[in-house]
Design an enzyme around this catalytic site. Structure first.
Site, PDB file in Angstrom:
ATOM      1  N   LYS A   9       0.854  -1.190   0.000  1.00 43.01           N
ATOM      2  CA  LYS A   9       0.000   0.000   0.000  1.00 43.01           C
ATOM      3  C   LYS A   9       0.888   1.237   0.000  1.00 43.01           C
ATOM      4  O   LYS A   9       1.512   1.585   0.995  1.00 43.01           O
ATOM      5  CB  LYS A   9      -0.917   0.061   1.235  1.00 43.01           C
ATOM      6  CG  LYS A   9      -1.984   1.141   1.036  1.00 43.01           C
ATOM      7  CD  LYS A   9      -2.621   1.616   2.314  1.00 43.01           C
ATOM      8  CE  LYS A   9      -1.840   2.682   3.012  1.00 43.01           C
ATOM      9  NZ  LYS A   9      -1.680   3.939   2.249  1.00 43.01           N
ATOM     10  N   GLY A  61       7.137   4.998   7.672  1.00 43.23           N
ATOM     11  CA  GLY A  61       6.316   6.197   7.806  1.00 43.23           C
ATOM     12  C   GLY A  61       6.563   6.830   9.154  1.00 43.23           C
ATOM     13  O   GLY A  61       7.599   6.597   9.793  1.00 43.23           O
ATOM     14  N   SER A  62       5.604   7.596   9.612  1.00 42.99           N
ATOM     15  CA  SER A  62       5.804   8.358  10.858  1.00 42.99           C
ATOM     16  C   SER A  62       5.751   7.447  12.088  1.00 42.99           C
ATOM     17  O   SER A  62       5.137   6.374  12.065  1.00 42.99           O
ATOM     18  CB  SER A  62       4.728   9.432  10.975  1.00 42.99           C
ATOM     19  OG  SER A  62       3.466   8.818  11.083  1.00 42.99           O
ATOM     20  N   ARG A 104       4.116   8.127  14.680  1.00 39.89           N
ATOM     21  CA  ARG A 104       2.710   8.128  15.136  1.00 39.89           C
ATOM     22  C   ARG A 104       1.956   6.952  14.499  1.00 39.89           C
ATOM     23  O   ARG A 104       1.283   6.181  15.187  1.00 39.89           O
ATOM     24  CB  ARG A 104       2.061   9.469  14.744  1.00 39.89           C
ATOM     25  CG  ARG A 104       0.644   9.670  15.212  1.00 39.89           C
ATOM     26  CD  ARG A 104       0.120  11.048  14.795  1.00 39.89           C
ATOM     27  NE  ARG A 104       0.463  11.425  13.431  1.00 39.89           N
ATOM     28  CZ  ARG A 104      -0.160  10.999  12.346  1.00 39.89           C
ATOM     29  NH1 ARG A 104      -1.201  10.205  12.448  1.00 39.89           N
ATOM     30  NH2 ARG A 104       0.237  11.368  11.146  1.00 39.89           N
ATOM     31  N   THR A 105       2.099   6.779  13.182  1.00 40.85           N
ATOM     32  CA  THR A 105       1.410   5.671  12.522  1.00 40.85           C
ATOM     33  C   THR A 105       2.010   4.333  12.940  1.00 40.85           C
ATOM     34  O   THR A 105       1.291   3.344  13.119  1.00 40.85           O
ATOM     35  CB  THR A 105       1.464   5.830  10.987  1.00 40.85           C
ATOM     36  OG1 THR A 105       0.957   7.117  10.644  1.00 40.85           O
ATOM     37  CG2 THR A 105       0.647   4.765  10.286  1.00 40.85           C
ATOM     38  N   GLY A 106       3.332   4.309  13.123  1.00 35.73           N
ATOM     39  CA  GLY A 106       3.978   3.072  13.578  1.00 35.73           C
ATOM     40  C   GLY A 106       3.361   2.580  14.878  1.00 35.73           C
ATOM     41  O   GLY A 106       3.099   1.380  15.055  1.00 35.73           O
ATOM     42  N   GLU A 139       9.943   1.201  10.269  1.00 36.65           N
ATOM     43  CA  GLU A 139      10.981   2.205   9.984  1.00 36.65           C
ATOM     44  C   GLU A 139      10.307   3.560  10.087  1.00 36.65           C
ATOM     45  O   GLU A 139       9.486   3.909   9.230  1.00 36.65           O
ATOM     46  CB  GLU A 139      11.533   2.012   8.560  1.00 36.65           C
ATOM     47  CG  GLU A 139      12.254   0.696   8.341  1.00 36.65           C
ATOM     48  CD  GLU A 139      13.590   0.642   9.045  1.00 36.65           C
ATOM     49  OE1 GLU A 139      14.195   1.702   9.296  1.00 36.65           O
ATOM     50  OE2 GLU A 139      14.026  -0.466   9.371  1.00 36.65           O
ATOM     51  N   CYS A 178      13.831  11.084   6.142  1.00 38.41           N
ATOM     52  CA  CYS A 178      13.839  10.661   7.548  1.00 38.41           C
ATOM     53  C   CYS A 178      15.174  10.946   8.214  1.00 38.41           C
ATOM     54  O   CYS A 178      15.246  11.255   9.389  1.00 38.41           O
ATOM     55  CB  CYS A 178      13.501   9.176   7.644  1.00 38.41           C
ATOM     56  SG  CYS A 178      14.593   8.148   6.648  1.00 38.41           S
ATOM     57  N   GLU A 190      10.086  16.255  14.697  1.00 39.01           N
ATOM     58  CA  GLU A 190      10.400  16.031  13.282  1.00 39.01           C
ATOM     59  C   GLU A 190       9.516  16.939  12.434  1.00 39.01           C
ATOM     60  O   GLU A 190       8.286  16.834  12.475  1.00 39.01           O
ATOM     61  CB  GLU A 190      10.156  14.571  12.890  1.00 39.01           C
ATOM     62  CG  GLU A 190      10.587  14.304  11.449  1.00 39.01           C
ATOM     63  CD  GLU A 190      10.249  12.897  10.963  1.00 39.01           C
ATOM     64  OE1 GLU A 190       9.146  12.398  11.265  1.00 39.01           O
ATOM     65  OE2 GLU A 190      11.090  12.305  10.270  1.00 39.01           O
TER      66      GLU A 190
HETATM   67  P1  NAD Z   1       2.525   8.491   7.608  1.00 35.14           P
HETATM   68  O1  NAD Z   1       2.789   7.708   8.834  1.00 35.14           O
HETATM   69  O2  NAD Z   1       1.533   9.573   7.665  1.00 35.14           O
HETATM   70  O3  NAD Z   1       2.041   7.522   6.428  1.00 35.14           O
HETATM   71  C1  NAD Z   1       2.814   6.410   6.017  1.00 35.14           C
HETATM   72  C2  NAD Z   1       1.896   5.360   5.414  1.00 35.14           C
HETATM   73  O4  NAD Z   1       1.014   4.891   6.428  1.00 35.14           O
HETATM   74  C3  NAD Z   1       1.018   5.886   4.281  1.00 35.14           C
HETATM   75  O5  NAD Z   1       0.864   4.870   3.325  1.00 35.14           O
HETATM   76  C4  NAD Z   1      -0.299   6.155   4.989  1.00 35.14           C
HETATM   77  O6  NAD Z   1      -1.420   6.096   4.136  1.00 35.14           O
HETATM   78  C5  NAD Z   1      -0.329   5.019   5.992  1.00 35.14           C
HETATM   79  N1  NAD Z   1      -1.140   5.271   7.184  1.00 35.14           N
HETATM   80  C6  NAD Z   1      -1.413   6.462   7.769  1.00 35.14           C
HETATM   81  N2  NAD Z   1      -2.162   6.251   8.878  1.00 35.14           N
HETATM   82  C7  NAD Z   1      -2.344   4.916   8.986  1.00 35.14           C
HETATM   83  C8  NAD Z   1      -3.026   4.080   9.912  1.00 35.14           C
HETATM   84  N3  NAD Z   1      -3.672   4.586  10.957  1.00 35.14           N
HETATM   85  N4  NAD Z   1      -2.985   2.741   9.729  1.00 35.14           N
HETATM   86  C9  NAD Z   1      -2.309   2.211   8.686  1.00 35.14           C
HETATM   87  N5  NAD Z   1      -1.677   2.951   7.756  1.00 35.14           N
HETATM   88  C10 NAD Z   1      -1.682   4.296   7.902  1.00 35.14           C
HETATM   89  O7  NAD Z   1       3.940   9.020   7.130  1.00 35.14           O
HETATM   90  P2  NAD Z   1       4.266   9.904   5.846  1.00 35.14           P
HETATM   91  O8  NAD Z   1       3.841  11.309   6.113  1.00 35.14           O
HETATM   92  O9  NAD Z   1       3.761   9.224   4.635  1.00 35.14           O
HETATM   93  O10 NAD Z   1       5.855   9.801   5.786  1.00 35.14           O
HETATM   94  C11 NAD Z   1       6.664  10.640   6.557  1.00 35.14           C
HETATM   95  C12 NAD Z   1       7.254   9.888   7.723  1.00 35.14           C
HETATM   96  O11 NAD Z   1       7.927   8.734   7.253  1.00 35.14           O
HETATM   97  C13 NAD Z   1       8.290  10.686   8.466  1.00 35.14           C
HETATM   98  O12 NAD Z   1       8.089  10.530   9.835  1.00 35.14           O
HETATM   99  C14 NAD Z   1       9.601  10.058   8.041  1.00 35.14           C
HETATM  100  O13 NAD Z   1      10.653  10.205   8.959  1.00 35.14           O
HETATM  101  C15 NAD Z   1       9.201   8.633   7.873  1.00 35.14           C
HETATM  102  N6  NAD Z   1      10.146   7.897   7.028  1.00 35.14           N
HETATM  103  C16 NAD Z   1      10.977   6.998   7.629  1.00 35.14           C
HETATM  104  C17 NAD Z   1      11.928   6.320   6.872  1.00 35.14           C
HETATM  105  C18 NAD Z   1      12.871   5.331   7.529  1.00 35.14           C
HETATM  106  O14 NAD Z   1      13.533   4.584   6.824  1.00 35.14           O
HETATM  107  N7  NAD Z   1      12.949   5.299   8.849  1.00 35.14           N
HETATM  108  C19 NAD Z   1      12.009   6.540   5.498  1.00 35.14           C
HETATM  109  C20 NAD Z   1      11.126   7.450   4.924  1.00 35.14           C
HETATM  110  C21 NAD Z   1      10.194   8.123   5.694  1.00 35.14           C
END
Ligand code: NAD
Length: 501
Positions: free
Chosen positions: A191, A243-244, A246-248, A266, A301, A400
């Site tokens: 996704k 992703g973030s 928060r979502t993790g 991650e 990130c 961040e």
């Molecule tokens: P995000 O957490 O908002 O979204 C990431 C993904 O999760 C998207 O596909 C989104 O649709 C999905 N998502 C959002 N809420 C969800 C939920 N409740 N349940 C399941 N899926 C959900 O993050 P973003 O804004 O897309 O990306 C930015 C973040 O990603 C930053 O915090 C950045 O540091 C991090 N990031 C980390 C790495 C790494 O390798 N550590 C690499 C790139 C980005």
């Protein structure tokens, strides 16, 4: 003779017909959710495409498709050599379609087309090749036993893997999940972010062309709700996420409240760039900080979003940083000489601008921000911004921002630098500038970060490829590692077998 690289990307972009559809069981299928995503172009704010999010039943059918392909063994029962060959073919196809994919990345994210071509695509290809070549290099243990028993650890694919990724490097993030998942024999549902959907569809189509069997790589589109369906699905064995934080955390809850699917997370970062007065060269330091803070508009990130500089050289470093920031070429992401583009969305731009206001309110001083008008008035542009006099308590020093905002803090002693580096909830990466190896070693031990780079010029050479080293966030930056052979092992489960003769 090699094809010349086109320079008229604007014309190419305007001739595209963009569609966003799920890929399930080897076929494109429409999503049926009520929610509609309207994607606006970062470069000019105009509508780029729109699509329905995947409904629960769309996600269920993608998971079913992955499950069927896993259970009948059409992929994991193939020899490692066969999977290796298919994944290498896919890497070659990405190269063949590099311009098309780079254009998707540029349009979706607002990143400069030159960066998409010279950084995103080669990186995605290298990750695929690395994982393909590693297929036959995983092993497991055989235990000491008497001659009547063979006791060993059997390594198997985890099963159905859901991969949920963010938008800042859409193709590269997807490949970092899909490559190890498929190399180790899993079936997957990917996704992508609702803010960057284009390259994921193309990746899945090219995978089919390369010989990945139907159903082994499925794609579902949508946002948080679609992601939740995957996170809570009872038939997903593993969830791999970028992703973030928060979502993790939400996904940890979703996994815990559903079927305890294993997780690889991650997440976010707030990387410190620690500069000591014995750094190799202030020019190299300033070049690297500006490159790493403002590359991809700071939407990285591991962006160097905090500079921690020893007091004695703060003034000089600040001068050098301003000089280099003013040499960046903000512009239309589709122009080949642009080195700094637009932010991904209007919402993200607002968030970044709010942080800039908050920085001023809390008493930090703007050292650099351009007053030039944006390249296209309605695009989502924010000037690279450098703050000095930042205090550790300021939000811009702790949170961040994921945008082009660099905060400069200063310190006197090594211990203070370590404490400052560790003063956020994140622990993803850090950069240290010193010629003193003992100090670099003490800091590498003292700083809680999944990766530490010492004296990294803006284009370091000679190290292993990024994807060859296993790294993952400490603290709230994640769980587990990506990259290297350990990164592949993360997509496997082990069974302890004892065979009695
Ligand atoms: P995000 O957490 O908002 O979204 C990431 C993904 O999760 C998207 O596909 C989104 O649709 C999905 N998502 C959002 N809420 C969800 C939920 N409740 N349940 C399941 N899926 C959900 O993050 P973003 O804004 O897309 O990306 C930015 C973040 O990603 C930053 O915090 C950045 O540091 C991090 N990031 C980390 C790495 C790494 O390798 N550590 C690499 C790139 C980005």
């Amino acid at each position: 003779m090699a094809e010349p690289i086109p320079t008229d990307w604007v014309k190419r972009a305007s001739s595209l017909r963009l569609r966003v559809q799920n890929i399930v069981d080897g076929r494109s299928v429409a999503q049926s959710g009520d929610e509609t995503s309207k994607k606006l172009s970062p470069r000019d704010g105009e509508p780029l495409y729109e699509f329905h999010a995947s409904a629960k039943e769309n996600v269920a059918s993608a998971v079913d498709s992955a499950r069927r392909s896993f259970e009948d063994g059409r992929w994991w029962r193939q020899s490692p050599q066969a999977r290796h060959d298919v994944l290498l073919r896919l890497a070659n196809l990405l190269e063949t379609h590099a311009e098309e994919l780079a254009l998707f990345e540029c349009l979706d994210v607002g990143k400069p087309i030159s960066d998409a071509l010279s950084i995103d695509l080669p990186f995605a290809v290298s990750v695929l090749r690395y994982n393909a070549e590693s297929v036959d290099k995983l092993h497991a243990k055989v235990y000491a036993a008497d001659p009547t028993c063979l006791a060993y650890q059997l390594r198997r694919p985890a099963g159905v893997v859901a991969a949920i990724v963010g938008w800042n490097f859409p193709l590269a993030l997807a490949v970092q999940k899909v490559a190890p998942a498929l190399a180790t024999g899993n079936s997957a549902v990917l996704k992508p972010s609702e803010l960057a959907s284009l390259s994921a569809c193309r990746l899945a189509q090219l995978a089919l062309e390369a010989g990945v069997p139907d159903g082994v790589l499925n794609v579902v589109h949508g946002g948080a709700e679609t992601g939740e369906f995957l996170g809570r699905h009872l038939d997903v064995d593993m969830l791999t996420f970028t992703g973030s934080s928060r979502t993790g955390k939400r996904l940890l809850v979703a996994a815990g409240e559903s079927n305890m699917k294993r997780l690889l997370l991650e997440c976010g970062g707030k990387a410190p760039n620690i500069v000591f007065e014995d750094c190799p060269s202030i020019d190299a330091v300033a070049d690297a900080i500006i490159a790493r803070a403002f590359w991809n508009q700071g939407e990285v990130c591991s962006a160097s979003s905090r500079v921690l500089v020893q007091n004695s050289m703060r003034e000089e470093l600040q001068r050098q940083l301003v000089y280099r920031a003013s040499a960046l070429k903000p512009g239309d992401p589709l122009k080949v000489d642009t080195t700094y583009g637009a932010l991904v969305s209007a919402g993200h731009r607002t968030k970044v601008l709010e942080y800039i206001e908050e920085g001023k309110r809390e008493g930090a001083e703007i050292l650099y921000a351009s007053n030039n008008p944006p390249p296209l008035t309605s695009g989502f542009y924010v000037s690279p911004t450098i703050f000095s006099c930042v205090q550790p308590s300021h939000r811009i020093a702790r949170e961040e921002i994921f945008g082009p905002v660099l905060s400069i803090l200063s310190f006197e002693h090594e211990d203070e630098a370590i404490a400052l580096a560790n003063s956020t909830i994140y622990g993803l990466s850090a950069i240290i500038w010193t010629r003193d190896m003992g100090r670099s070693h003490r800091l590498s031990q003292g700083i809680r970060a999944g990766s530490v780079t010492v004296n990294a010029s803006s284009a370091p050479k000679g190290g292993p490829p990024d994807c060859a080293m296993a790294s993952g966030g400490h603290k709230q930056s994640g769980i587990g590692v990506e990259g290297g052979l350990e990164g592949l092992e993360a997509y496997t489960v082990q069974t302890a077998v004892q065979y009695f003769v």
